[in-house]
Motif scaffolding. Structure first.
Motif, PDB file in Angstrom:
ATOM      1  N   PRO A  70       0.736  -1.173  -0.093  1.00  0.00           N
ATOM      2  CA  PRO A  70       0.017   0.068  -0.041  1.00  0.00           C
ATOM      3  C   PRO A  70       1.008   1.383   0.035  1.00  0.00           C
ATOM      4  O   PRO A  70       1.994   1.198   0.550  1.00  0.00           O
ATOM      5  CB  PRO A  70      -0.694  -0.104   1.276  1.00  0.00           C
ATOM      6  N   ILE A  71       0.233   2.281  -0.576  1.00  0.00           N
ATOM      7  CA  ILE A  71       0.981   3.679  -0.554  1.00  0.00           C
ATOM      8  C   ILE A  71      -0.226   4.826   0.100  1.00  0.00           C
ATOM      9  O   ILE A  71      -1.175   4.899  -0.480  1.00  0.00           O
ATOM     10  CB  ILE A  71       1.480   3.984  -1.759  1.00  0.00           C
ATOM     11  N   VAL A  72       0.285   5.403   1.141  1.00  0.00           N
ATOM     12  CA  VAL A  72      -0.785   6.301   1.738  1.00  0.00           C
ATOM     13  C   VAL A  72       0.059   7.729   2.078  1.00  0.00           C
ATOM     14  O   VAL A  72       1.281   7.669   2.083  1.00  0.00           O
ATOM     15  CB  VAL A  72      -1.436   5.610   2.617  1.00  0.00           C
ATOM     16  N   LEU A  73      -0.700   8.585   2.135  1.00  0.00           N
ATOM     17  CA  LEU A  73      -0.136   9.982   2.691  1.00  0.00           C
ATOM     18  C   LEU A  73      -0.620   9.839   3.874  1.00  0.00           C
ATOM     19  O   LEU A  73      -1.701   9.782   4.453  1.00  0.00           O
ATOM     20  CB  LEU A  73      -0.935  11.201   2.071  1.00  0.00           C
ATOM     21  N   LEU A  74       0.506  10.059   4.895  1.00  0.00           N
ATOM     22  CA  LEU A  74       0.033  10.288   6.532  1.00  0.00           C
ATOM     23  C   LEU A  74      -0.307  11.398   6.710  1.00  0.00           C
ATOM     24  O   LEU A  74      -0.200  12.391   6.271  1.00  0.00           O
ATOM     25  CB  LEU A  74       1.613  10.206   7.116  1.00  0.00           C
ATOM     26  N   LYS A  75      -1.427  11.166   7.704  1.00  0.00           N
ATOM     27  CA  LYS A  75      -2.465  12.495   8.099  1.00  0.00           C
ATOM     28  C   LYS A  75      -1.172  13.548   8.822  1.00  0.00           C
ATOM     29  O   LYS A  75      -1.558  14.749   8.394  1.00  0.00           O
ATOM     30  CB  LYS A  75      -2.989  11.957   9.259  1.00  0.00           C
ATOM     31  N   ASN A  76      -0.521  13.453   9.269  1.00  0.00           N
ATOM     32  CA  ASN A  76       0.483  14.255   9.843  1.00  0.00           C
ATOM     33  C   ASN A  76       2.008  14.269   9.265  1.00  0.00           C
ATOM     34  O   ASN A  76       3.115  14.436   9.921  1.00  0.00           O
ATOM     35  CB  ASN A  76       0.772  14.170  11.246  1.00  0.00           C
ATOM     36  N   ALA A  77       2.004  14.057   7.745  1.00  0.00           N
ATOM     37  CA  ALA A  77       3.305  13.883   7.298  1.00  0.00           C
ATOM     38  C   ALA A  77       4.170  15.326   7.211  1.00  0.00           C
ATOM     39  O   ALA A  77       3.553  16.264   7.146  1.00  0.00           O
ATOM     40  CB  ALA A  77       2.986  13.589   5.866  1.00  0.00           C
ATOM     41  N   PRO A  78       5.332  15.003   7.674  1.00  0.00           N
ATOM     42  CA  PRO A  78       6.112  16.195   7.567  1.00  0.00           C
ATOM     43  C   PRO A  78       6.421  17.029   6.494  1.00  0.00           C
ATOM     44  O   PRO A  78       6.799  18.274   6.458  1.00  0.00           O
ATOM     45  CB  PRO A  78       7.306  15.959   8.541  1.00  0.00           C
ATOM     46  N   ILE A  87       3.685   9.903  -4.531  1.00  0.00           N
ATOM     47  CA  ILE A  87       2.505   8.919  -4.720  1.00  0.00           C
ATOM     48  C   ILE A  87       2.194   9.209  -6.217  1.00  0.00           C
ATOM     49  O   ILE A  87       1.723   8.269  -6.802  1.00  0.00           O
ATOM     50  CB  ILE A  87       1.325   9.374  -3.807  1.00  0.00           C
ATOM     51  N   ALA A  88       1.988  10.296  -6.663  1.00  0.00           N
ATOM     52  CA  ALA A  88       1.524  10.541  -8.049  1.00  0.00           C
ATOM     53  C   ALA A  88       2.626  10.016  -8.960  1.00  0.00           C
ATOM     54  O   ALA A  88       2.238   9.468  -9.789  1.00  0.00           O
ATOM     55  CB  ALA A  88       1.469  12.248  -8.138  1.00  0.00           C
ATOM     56  N   LEU A  89       4.034  10.132  -8.755  1.00  0.00           N
ATOM     57  CA  LEU A  89       5.052   9.589  -9.519  1.00  0.00           C
ATOM     58  C   LEU A  89       4.668   8.132  -9.621  1.00  0.00           C
ATOM     59  O   LEU A  89       4.750   7.384 -10.700  1.00  0.00           O
ATOM     60  CB  LEU A  89       6.300   9.664  -8.965  1.00  0.00           C
ATOM     61  N   VAL A  90       4.458   7.371  -8.336  1.00  0.00           N
ATOM     62  CA  VAL A  90       4.384   6.045  -8.337  1.00  0.00           C
ATOM     63  C   VAL A  90       3.059   5.536  -9.026  1.00  0.00           C
ATOM     64  O   VAL A  90       3.124   4.420  -9.914  1.00  0.00           O
ATOM     65  CB  VAL A  90       4.134   5.496  -6.937  1.00  0.00           C
ATOM     66  N   GLN A  91       2.016   6.446  -9.153  1.00  0.00           N
ATOM     67  CA  GLN A  91       0.987   5.915  -9.766  1.00  0.00           C
ATOM     68  C   GLN A  91       0.711   6.410 -11.312  1.00  0.00           C
ATOM     69  O   GLN A  91      -0.088   6.088 -12.244  1.00  0.00           O
ATOM     70  CB  GLN A  91      -0.457   6.538  -8.895  1.00  0.00           C
ATOM     71  N   SER A  92       1.693   7.311 -11.728  1.00  0.00           N
ATOM     72  CA  SER A  92       1.827   7.533 -12.993  1.00  0.00           C
ATOM     73  C   SER A  92       2.260   6.636 -14.064  1.00  0.00           C
ATOM     74  O   SER A  92       2.691   5.586 -13.687  1.00  0.00           O
ATOM     75  CB  SER A  92       2.671   8.777 -13.203  1.00  0.00           C
ATOM     76  N   ALA A  93       1.926   6.957 -15.322  1.00  0.00           N
ATOM     77  CA  ALA A  93       2.328   5.903 -16.236  1.00  0.00           C
ATOM     78  C   ALA A  93       3.839   5.532 -16.207  1.00  0.00           C
ATOM     79  O   ALA A  93       4.251   4.404 -16.248  1.00  0.00           O
ATOM     80  CB  ALA A  93       2.001   6.262 -17.725  1.00  0.00           C
ATOM     81  N   GLU A  94       4.664   6.511 -16.076  1.00  0.00           N
ATOM     82  CA  GLU A  94       6.364   6.159 -15.939  1.00  0.00           C
ATOM     83  C   GLU A  94       6.679   5.564 -14.565  1.00  0.00           C
ATOM     84  O   GLU A  94       7.529   4.709 -14.671  1.00  0.00           O
ATOM     85  CB  GLU A  94       6.991   7.709 -15.803  1.00  0.00           C
ATOM     86  N   GLY A  95       5.702   5.742 -13.375  1.00  0.00           N
ATOM     87  CA  GLY A  95       6.093   5.191 -12.290  1.00  0.00           C
ATOM     88  C   GLY A  95       5.826   3.600 -12.503  1.00  0.00           C
ATOM     89  O   GLY A  95       6.441   2.917 -12.213  1.00  0.00           O
ATOM     90  N   GLN A  96       4.541   3.402 -13.229  1.00  0.00           N
ATOM     91  CA  GLN A  96       4.327   2.111 -13.213  1.00  0.00           C
ATOM     92  C   GLN A  96       5.178   1.233 -14.412  1.00  0.00           C
ATOM     93  O   GLN A  96       5.288   0.153 -14.148  1.00  0.00           O
ATOM     94  CB  GLN A  96       2.715   1.922 -14.000  1.00  0.00           C
ATOM     95  N   LYS A  97       5.630   1.892 -15.237  1.00  0.00           N
ATOM     96  CA  LYS A  97       6.750   1.279 -16.261  1.00  0.00           C
ATOM     97  C   LYS A  97       7.934   0.692 -15.271  1.00  0.00           C
ATOM     98  O   LYS A  97       8.424  -0.263 -15.613  1.00  0.00           O
ATOM     99  CB  LYS A  97       7.031   2.503 -17.237  1.00  0.00           C
TER     100      LYS A  97
END
Length: 107
Positions: A70-78, A87-97
């Motif tokens: 899983p990949i998530v954004l922590l509620k109190n991420a510093p 997260i956007a990079l991982v989910q992008s076409a390039e990240g998936q590639k």
């Protein structure tokens, strides 16, 4: 060898008698690379990363031994901005590639 194997062994209903138990998958794979072990049950991605140093053998039951990451954004991420960008990079076409090239399956 153990790590990487419990889920696969359960799925395949195989019973093995390991010569040694390693602390993690990398250690188990390294024993094979160094020819200190004949075989190890490891993740497909680790076999892929080892390149020509090892030969992987797939078995049909392994489809029942897939791990979720899983990949998530922590509620109190510093650093929420960087986390969202990652997260956007991982989910992008390039990240998936990149993930596919490393041997990971698409979600």
């Amino acid at each position: 060898m153990r790590r990487g194997g419990p889920k696969a062994l359960t799925a395949s209903k195989l019973k093995l008698t390991p010569v040694s138990y390693e602390a993690d998958v990398k250690s188990a794979l390294n024993k094979v690379v160094l020819k200190e072990a004949d075989a190890a049950v490891v993740y497909k991605t680790d076999v892929h990363a080892a390149g020509s140093k090892v030969e992987g053998v797939e078995f049909p039951e392994s489809v029942n031994a897939i791990n979720d990451y899983p990949i998530v954004l922590l509620k109190n991420a510093p650093n929420a901005v960087a986390a969202k960008a990652f997260i956007a990079l991982v989910q992008s076409a390039e990240g998936q590639k990149v993930l596919s090239a490393a041997g990971f399956l698409k979600p």
